[in-house]
Design an enzyme around this catalytic site. Structure first.
Site, mmCIF file in Angstrom:
data_model
loop_
_atom_site.group_PDB
_atom_site.id
_atom_site.type_symbol
_atom_site.label_atom_id
_atom_site.label_comp_id
_atom_site.label_asym_id
_atom_site.label_seq_id
_atom_site.Cartn_x
_atom_site.Cartn_y
_atom_site.Cartn_z
ATOM 1 N N HIS A 9 0.791 -1.208 0.000
ATOM 2 C CA HIS A 9 0.000 0.000 0.000
ATOM 3 C C HIS A 9 0.841 1.283 0.000
ATOM 4 O O HIS A 9 0.385 2.346 -0.414
ATOM 5 C CB HIS A 9 -0.894 -0.088 1.247
ATOM 6 C CG HIS A 9 -1.594 1.112 1.710
ATOM 7 N ND1 HIS A 9 -1.706 1.462 3.017
ATOM 8 C CD2 HIS A 9 -2.255 2.073 1.014
ATOM 9 C CE1 HIS A 9 -2.412 2.563 3.138
ATOM 10 N NE2 HIS A 9 -2.755 2.944 1.954
ATOM 11 N N HIS A 32 -4.405 -7.813 7.963
ATOM 12 C CA HIS A 32 -5.715 -7.494 8.554
ATOM 13 C C HIS A 32 -6.703 -8.611 8.198
ATOM 14 O O HIS A 32 -6.715 -9.100 7.058
ATOM 15 C CB HIS A 32 -6.292 -6.195 7.987
ATOM 16 C CG HIS A 32 -5.496 -4.964 8.295
ATOM 17 N ND1 HIS A 32 -5.430 -4.403 9.552
ATOM 18 C CD2 HIS A 32 -4.744 -4.169 7.491
ATOM 19 C CE1 HIS A 32 -4.668 -3.313 9.512
ATOM 20 N NE2 HIS A 32 -4.236 -3.152 8.274
HETATM 21 FE FE1 FEO Z 1 -1.232 0.324 5.048
HETATM 22 FE FE2 FEO Z 1 -2.644 -1.743 7.404
HETATM 23 O O1 FEO Z 1 -1.549 -0.347 6.759
#
Ligand code: FEO
Length: 402
Positions: free
Chosen positions: A144, A222
């Site tokens: 990301h 996550h």
């Molecule tokens: Fe881009 Fe879960 O941090």
């Protein structure tokens, strides 16, 4: 609670049932911060947890059998939800070496006081032996952040994918086959739309890069771990990153005294036809995460606002700002809205929608004070046109997929 991912690898993360706002992302189902412990001749911890939960991670390591002291802490991504616990961990285990790429080392130095930390800097394709297990590092820039990388454990076909394939989804099950599939894919899509969508090209490049790897398990940072549905999530990432559009029309709007709302209803009525999904999203009662999620694959969107002090409504401006950053795939668009004595709302909105790069069909549809029957008929007609465009875009996508 530990969970065995495969022999020698345990999940030691934190399930955050409480969080409802993840840097502005409404996380209705909470989230998890996943960390993974690899036991071998050397012990490695892959990623950590958000700062407030460092104590939970330290407790899990202490309660492991035997208690774990990481020789290495692999840092796949510098964002604080995965590195916030690093200072506490390195205070507890000062001999541990942080394994990361050069960009990540620089990013960590800007977040934390790292001068006393030991680093092992890795580059694309580098390997690190833990004994029986070998870690391979794969750069995944912008999925990301610029420093993002995957870590691949070849012996187990296990890919630690950091944010990619993640979900903001707190659950008692740690694996994809322990939670309802519909909820899981909804949360995975929502996560992609709200976090990963701007980086579709980079996602496509990463998918190509990992395609030759035998992958049994995808362990994101996550949400739940993919072991039974890994092919499905890879396929969906392929679709989402390609900008695949569905025959779906969104009517995204705010209203003041109901006039723009009536126009929205008329557009939706005109767009309703078999094979085309239509959704009305009144912005003051719709979370931005939903607007983004529905925008990911909708082929056409109507945006509406009344005029407030010569401007569009704040809720509409917020949605446009949010969508602009997420850069959804190009689609057909329409602008509509009402005004009283001063024009401005629909015109301002027209400019903002054009900046999204959408194909805006015609001039804004406008009504002074209340929409007349003539204006409502124009709205129904415009809705029909949007539905046609949505159906055509989806057909083109289908043909492209054949
Ligand atoms: Fe881009 Fe879960 O941090």
């Amino acid at each position: 609670m530990h969970a065995s991912v495969c022999p020698g690898v345990d999940w030691v993360g934190y399930v955050d049932w409480d969080v409802r706002d993840f840097h502005g992302y409404e996380t209705a189902r909470g989230t998890t911060y996943n960390a993974y412990l690899i036991r071998d001749q050397k012990t490695a911890l892959v990623d950590t947890v958000k700062a407030p939960y460092h104590g939970e991670l330290l407790r899990k390591l202490a309660q492991a059998d035997p208690p774990a002291r990481p020789d290495y802490i692999v840092c796949n991504h510098a964002e604080p939800d995965h590195t916030g616990a690093l200072p506490a961990l390195l205070a507890a285990f000062p001999e541990a070496v942080v394994v990361c790429n050069r960009k990540c080392q620089a990013a960590l130095a800007q977040h934390y006081q790292t001068s006393a930390w030991q680093f092992h800097v890795v580059a694309e394709g580098d390997e690190l032996s833990l004994g029986q297990h070998t870690l391979r590092f794969i750069d995944t820039p912008m999925v990301h952040w610029p420093e993002s990388m995957f870590t691949y454990l070849a012996q187990a076909g296990l890919l630690f994918s950091m944010d990619a394939f993640g979900q903001h989804y707190a659950s008692s099950g740690r694996f994809d086959d322990q939670v309802p599939a519909e909820t899981l894919f909804f949360e995975a899509k929502q996560y992609y739309a709200n976090i990963i969508m701007p980086y579709g090209k980079q996602v496509a490049a990463v998918l190509k890069k990992i395609a030759p790897l035998p992958i049994q398990t995808i362990a994101p940072a996550h949400g739940v771990i993919w072991r039974s549905r890994r092919a499905e999530i890879l396929e969906r990432y392929g679709q989402w990153s390609s900008g695949l559009l569905c025959p779906k029309v969104l009517v995204i709007y705010d209203s003041m005294w109901g006039s723009t709302g009536r126009m929205a209803q008329a557009i939706a009525e005109g767009a309703s036809r078999p094979g085309v999904e239509v959704q009305l999203l009144p912005l003051r009662r719709t979370a931005l995460v939903r607007v983004a999620t529905e925008s990911l694959d909708a082929a056409a969107v109507a945006f509406g606002t009344p005029t407030l002090n010569r401007e569009m409504m704040p809720a509409v401006a917020a949605a446009l700002c949010y969508l602009k950053g997420l850069r959804p795939a190009k689609k057909a668009a329409l602008v509509f809205g009402s005004y009283g004595w001063g024009r401005g709302g629909p015109e301002e909105l027209y400019d903002r929608v054009s900046e999204l790069g959408f194909e805006v069909l015609g001039e804004p549809l406008k009504a002074q004070y209340r929409p007349s029957e003539e204006v409502l008929a124009q709205c129904r007609q415009a809705g029909q046109l949007l539905a046609e465009r949505a159906a055509q875009a989806a057909q083109r996508a289908d043909r492209g997929a054949d």
